[in-house]
Design a protein around this motif. Structure first.
Motif, PDB file in Angstrom:
ATOM      1  N   LYS A 203      87.679  30.973  53.170  1.00  0.00           N
ATOM      2  CA  LYS A 203      88.367  29.982  53.994  1.00  0.00           C
ATOM      3  C   LYS A 203      89.683  29.431  53.423  1.00  0.00           C
ATOM      4  CE  LYS A 203      84.008  28.042  55.657  1.00  0.00           C
ATOM      5  NZ  LYS A 203      83.045  26.970  55.381  1.00  0.00           N
ATOM      6  N   GLU A 259      85.983  17.006  49.200  1.00  0.00           N
ATOM      7  CA  GLU A 259      87.077  17.986  49.269  1.00  0.00           C
ATOM      8  C   GLU A 259      87.087  18.913  48.063  1.00  0.00           C
ATOM      9  OE1 GLU A 259      90.895  16.228  50.076  1.00  0.00           O
ATOM     10  OE2 GLU A 259      89.990  14.680  51.319  1.00  0.00           O
ATOM     11  N   ASN A 337      92.483  23.787  44.397  1.00  0.00           N
ATOM     12  CA  ASN A 337      91.633  24.009  45.575  1.00  0.00           C
ATOM     13  C   ASN A 337      91.289  22.678  46.214  1.00  0.00           C
ATOM     14  OD1 ASN A 337      89.646  26.728  44.198  1.00  0.00           O
ATOM     15  ND2 ASN A 337      91.386  26.814  45.554  1.00  0.00           N
ATOM     16  N   TYR A 339      88.957  21.479  49.752  1.00  0.00           N
ATOM     17  CA  TYR A 339      88.215  21.904  50.935  1.00  0.00           C
ATOM     18  C   TYR A 339      88.782  21.151  52.130  1.00  0.00           C
ATOM     19  CZ  TYR A 339      84.245  23.179  53.874  1.00  0.00           C
ATOM     20  OH  TYR A 339      83.452  23.679  54.873  1.00  0.00           O
ATOM     21  N   GLU A 340      89.594  21.847  52.931  1.00  0.00           N
ATOM     22  CA  GLU A 340      90.331  21.159  54.001  1.00  0.00           C
ATOM     23  C   GLU A 340      89.595  21.185  55.332  1.00  0.00           C
ATOM     24  OE1 GLU A 340      92.766  19.247  53.861  1.00  0.00           O
ATOM     25  OE2 GLU A 340      93.885  19.705  52.045  1.00  0.00           O
ATOM     26  N   ARG A 349      98.845  23.708  54.920  1.00  0.00           N
ATOM     27  CA  ARG A 349      97.646  22.947  54.558  1.00  0.00           C
ATOM     28  C   ARG A 349      96.513  23.934  54.381  1.00  0.00           C
ATOM     29  NH1 ARG A 349      95.297  17.499  57.232  1.00  0.00           N
ATOM     30  NH2 ARG A 349      93.611  17.222  55.740  1.00  0.00           N
TER      31      ARG A 349
ATOM     32  N   HIS B 240      91.963  33.262  44.138  1.00  0.00           N
ATOM     33  CA  HIS B 240      91.156  33.416  42.927  1.00  0.00           C
ATOM     34  C   HIS B 240      89.670  33.179  43.191  1.00  0.00           C
ATOM     35  CE1 HIS B 240      90.682  29.137  41.222  1.00  0.00           C
ATOM     36  NE2 HIS B 240      90.956  29.049  42.487  1.00  0.00           N
ATOM     37  N   HIS B 241      89.300  32.976  44.445  1.00  0.00           N
ATOM     38  CA  HIS B 241      87.872  33.009  44.789  1.00  0.00           C
ATOM     39  C   HIS B 241      87.575  34.402  45.308  1.00  0.00           C
ATOM     40  CE1 HIS B 241      87.388  28.432  45.700  1.00  0.00           C
ATOM     41  NE2 HIS B 241      88.202  28.660  44.695  1.00  0.00           N
ATOM     42  N   GLU B 265      81.061  25.312  48.199  1.00  0.00           N
ATOM     43  CA  GLU B 265      81.898  24.397  48.962  1.00  0.00           C
ATOM     44  C   GLU B 265      81.024  23.289  49.548  1.00  0.00           C
ATOM     45  OE1 GLU B 265      82.314  26.757  53.188  1.00  0.00           O
ATOM     46  OE2 GLU B 265      83.456  27.489  51.495  1.00  0.00           O
ATOM     47  N   PRO B 266      81.651  22.162  49.897  1.00  0.00           N
ATOM     48  CA  PRO B 266      80.880  21.080  50.533  1.00  0.00           C
ATOM     49  C   PRO B 266      80.248  21.579  51.829  1.00  0.00           C
ATOM     50  CG  PRO B 266      83.040  20.294  49.863  1.00  0.00           C
ATOM     51  CD  PRO B 266      83.052  21.773  49.679  1.00  0.00           C
ATOM     52  N   THR B 268      79.791  19.729  54.256  1.00  0.00           N
ATOM     53  CA  THR B 268      80.650  19.103  55.258  1.00  0.00           C
ATOM     54  C   THR B 268      81.717  18.284  54.548  1.00  0.00           C
ATOM     55  OG1 THR B 268      80.763  17.386  56.978  1.00  0.00           O
ATOM     56  CG2 THR B 268      78.984  17.202  55.400  1.00  0.00           C
ATOM     57  N   ARG B 269      82.844  18.098  55.251  1.00  0.00           N
ATOM     58  CA  ARG B 269      83.918  17.268  54.693  1.00  0.00           C
ATOM     59  C   ARG B 269      83.837  15.837  55.253  1.00  0.00           C
ATOM     60  NH1 ARG B 269      89.436  16.486  55.852  1.00  0.00           N
ATOM     61  NH2 ARG B 269      90.779  16.417  54.012  1.00  0.00           N
TER      62      ARG B 269
END
Lengths: 508, 508
Positions: A203, A259, A337, A339-340, A349, B240-241, B265-266, B268-269
């Motif tokens: 992502k 994030e 990094n 997490y957007e 973005r 880089h992931h 990753e989260p 949820t944000r």
């Protein structure tokens, strides 16, 4: 502030025989150790009342006002009583327990909606008064100072109710002349069409093919050679994993945990422990999630959100010689990094970006001077090399506004602690008057926030610090949005840094 | 290979009335659909026997030899029988089940110790013969081709028993003249003493202060300007992931899962979902692991182990025009991580490092030519700029040895598919004759391994690929181990790239 608690001391044996002495002890304590020296009568003092001795338990109520908290009074009583009863009555204090605790305090602003905080049984709020109710509080909890932080958190939540919906403080400080844009296309879309850019395999991350990679690397050379070196910065290289310890100090751990990309290391590197996982992958060509999780440690770090945390950490608990001040360093090694999620948009973005972060540590005067030098170099780059239509705006980020720095700006016009946003017109988004400009860079002075948090000291003076975020993707996309992707349209200043683009690979 | 299974077909109703037809069907099948066209009699064929009809169940045994697997025969029978019984007897085949399955196959090498693989009830091995026992195998399992991979895995494990303890194939191809070292200290220790290097906040990662950062950046400029650009490479920038999908194709997912740093990753944000976590951090100043884990997705990617995986991915399923061959690109943006655990040592073996990876894709002839050009440029750098004592050795890494490329080298002296290691003497480790030299770089051609795995095609020819790992920390540490950390001792060739070191910050 008012504190009311009902608690008890658990003694090593029946206390009936010592009841008179115990009552006398509390009378005396009320007049001595529970008064704060030099305090006004009725303020900053505690009082024990409703003492009741039952077997080996002494029930008490403690109320206090001002800076002496009832729970601190209780801990103080425990110590003094232990000495007193130990000698005269061979009774030890085994434990101290708070059965119920209420803390009532004034708020800066009236409450709008109910609030709640962890560990509280209830939070009662009314206008400008809040009451925290706690039950079954143990000594460890008290000693760790959780109660003060719970009070602060209630205050903060009520304050936040007054900020919600308000944008951050924003005042345009300087604007470039307007410039005629070369086109009004979204440069990301145009580059995807030409296969300069390709969505990465996870992502919000891009593969930059040679053409856009060359543009980004040119921006990097400009930032290093035309801004950072002339302004006196030295390059360092810092790890791109940031441990939770650093983020607990910098505030990111509570500020942006939603994030962060989190990192887990293997529980062990021993292949034998991974054999079943390996065999399953070979047979199924899938990753068995349960076996993977069983072989990982829980995360204790995340990937760089901004470089400044690890940079401050690298100076933690050091005292910097006056001759070496101001410290001016920058990192461009750590990949960032964020997490957007829903906020992702084009190249501007993204979840992965390449950012140069200069950090400066020095006295207030030195930092104001560094800022002036940096701004002069940035102006040179954005005016003479990139030829942008851009502006500078003074903003007070929320975390500084909370500390009162927004009032400072409005009331005294003192532009010291706070952030300058650098914004560029993005013609594809609409007219220069009505569309949202892109923040393509920022520059902050944060006062003592981080030098205090990381305990960085000078020989005499207080140290301030600050940093500036140079987002290379954002420099590039601001430039391309105004100037287009055809090198023939680019200003001569930039073409000196990138005379021609690499040849494109042909696919069938 | 021999396959013996006992299984059953579950029909939609009692089959007694159709028993004669069923037996006739199997007789016919043995003579037709269970024979492979054109196969030698007795090879590549299957046979049904011991048919037993019980209510709505038909029990069968199937044996097969060679390339027709009994489980494929069973699936073939299911289809044909369904058509036959459906029309004539209104019976449907509801399910097919294997109660017991044995697969016997020859091994390349005699077994030394017992082996086991997942999903098997048992693996019986004796000399050069192995028998896999399975029970309760369902159709999905068969269709997913797990059995063939289980057979391969047994073979691989037995082969590995013959490699264990053997080093990889290693033959010195070229050595520089010997050079007098300037010192014999461990450069990492010397730099830590001078505060050029500081252990980072997490395992195996360094903070490079300005002096060593300048040395590493000089190495980077040398690699780009003196090797990669003259050899015709274009710079790209990759994420880089690396997602598991890429590592499943490249083989890292089963090859090095114990050395990966995994990324989550989260979930949820949405801040509301993180509120309790945030409040707990504010009150306790600790990270509540359980709340964190509840808010994260399981890892689906890890941090760059080598850049080539994502680079190959970026060309996945593309056909490259002949005019654009060979493709020659390099990445220096992705930071690499490897969990080294007990193997960590100084600046040369670390969990985080900065690596440039050129990747080349082209015909066999083009790749041999690219390698020749690269080796010539590397020689120029290591001889004339860094003035190192170094050598090149031909090695066949295990994954290529398994495919027979080690024999190729020994038997035909064909140095095509394989790796060249570049090794430097590290005087602090001991004499040039007896100490272990440092592999400070490598260069590989891997044949069709990755172009096949990622389905990268040319218009006509088969594509080979290869890559070279330029470890900047390793270049730097090899250089400093021989030349010392005093610029006055450095060769003129290097001093052109770094005339002087940045000033040191003074701490008290």
């Amino acid at each position: 502030m008012q504190f009311d608690l009902a608690g008890r001391f658990v003694l090593s044996a029946d206390a009936k025989a010592a009841e008179a002495a115990i009552r006398a002890f509390f009378e005396e304590a009320n007049a001595t150790i529970l008064k704060r020296k030099g305090a006004e009568p009725g303020t900053d003092e505690a009082r024990v009342h409703d003492v009741r001795v039952e077997g080996s338990t002494i029930h008490v109520k403690v109320e206090s006002k001002g800076r002496l908290r009832a729970h601190d009074a209780l801990l103080r009583l425990r110590k003094a009583m232990g000495e007193k009863l130990g000698k005269a009555h061979r009774l030890g204090v085994r434990d101290v327990i708070i059965d119920a605790y209420e803390v009532t305090f004034e708020l800066e602003k009236p409450v709008k909606h109910p609030v709640m905080v962890p560990f509280a049984k209830a939070v009662r709020v009314e206008d400008r008064t809040a009451t925290l109710e706690l039950a079954n509080v143990d000594a460890e909890f008290l000693e760790n100072n959780y109660i003060d932080r719970m009070i602060n958190l209630v205050r903060e939540k009520v304050n936040l109710q007054h900020y919600e919906g308000k944008g951050e403080y924003h005042r345009t400080m300087w604007s470039s002349p307007s410039k005629e844009p070369r086109w009004d296309r979204n440069p990301t879309e145009a580059m995807v069409e030409r296969d300069w850019l390709k969505q990465g395999p996870t992502k919000g991350k891009w593969v930059f093919r040679p053409q856009i990679a060359a543009i980004i690397r040119a921006m990097e050379r400009i930032a290093v050679e035309e801004v950072l070196k002339p302004a006196g910065f030295q390059e360092i290289m810092i790890p791109h994993h940031v441990p939770f310890d650093v983020w607990l100090k910098s505030g990111h751990m509570h500020g942006v945990p939603n994030e962060i990309y989190y990192v887990s290391e293997p529980r062990t590197r021993d292949v034998a422990e991974w054999q079943e996982f390996i065999d399953l992958v070979k047979i199924t060509r899938k990753v068995p999630t349960d076996k993977l999780l069983a072989n990982l440690s829980p995360p204790n770090a995340g990937i760089c959100y901004a470089q400044c945390g690890n940079i401050y950490w690298s100076f933690q608990q050091r005292t910097i010689a006056d001759a070496s001040l101001p410290v001016q360093v920058f990192d461009r090694a750590a990949v960032s990094n964020r997490y957007e999620s829903g906020g992702r948009h084009g190249m501007e973005r993204v979840d992965e970006f390449h950012r140069i972060e200069p950090v400066y540590i020095g006295t207030r005067e030195q930092l104001l001077d560094v800022r002036e030098k940096l701004v002069a170099r940035y102006k040179h780059v954005f005016n003479e090399i990139l030829d942008l239509e851009w502006r500078m705006a003074w903003v007070t980020p929320f975390f500084l506004a909370q500390e009162g720095h927004d009032k400072e700006v409005v009331e005294t016009d003192k532009l010291e602690v706070g952030t300058i946003d650098f914004e560029a017109w993005m013609p594809y988004r609409g007219s220069r008057e009505e569309s949202e400009w892109l923040e393509f860079q920022n520059l902050s002075i944060v006062g003592k926030k981080y030098t205090d948090a990381f305990n960085i000291k000078a020989q005499r003076a207080d140290l301030w610090s600050g940093s500036s975020g140079i987002g290379l993707e954002r420099w590039a996309v601001a430039f391309l949005a105004q100037k287009g992707i055809d090198p023939a349209d680019w200003p001569a200043g930039f073409r000196k840094f990138l005379p021609e683009l690499p040849k494109e690979t042909q696919f069938l």
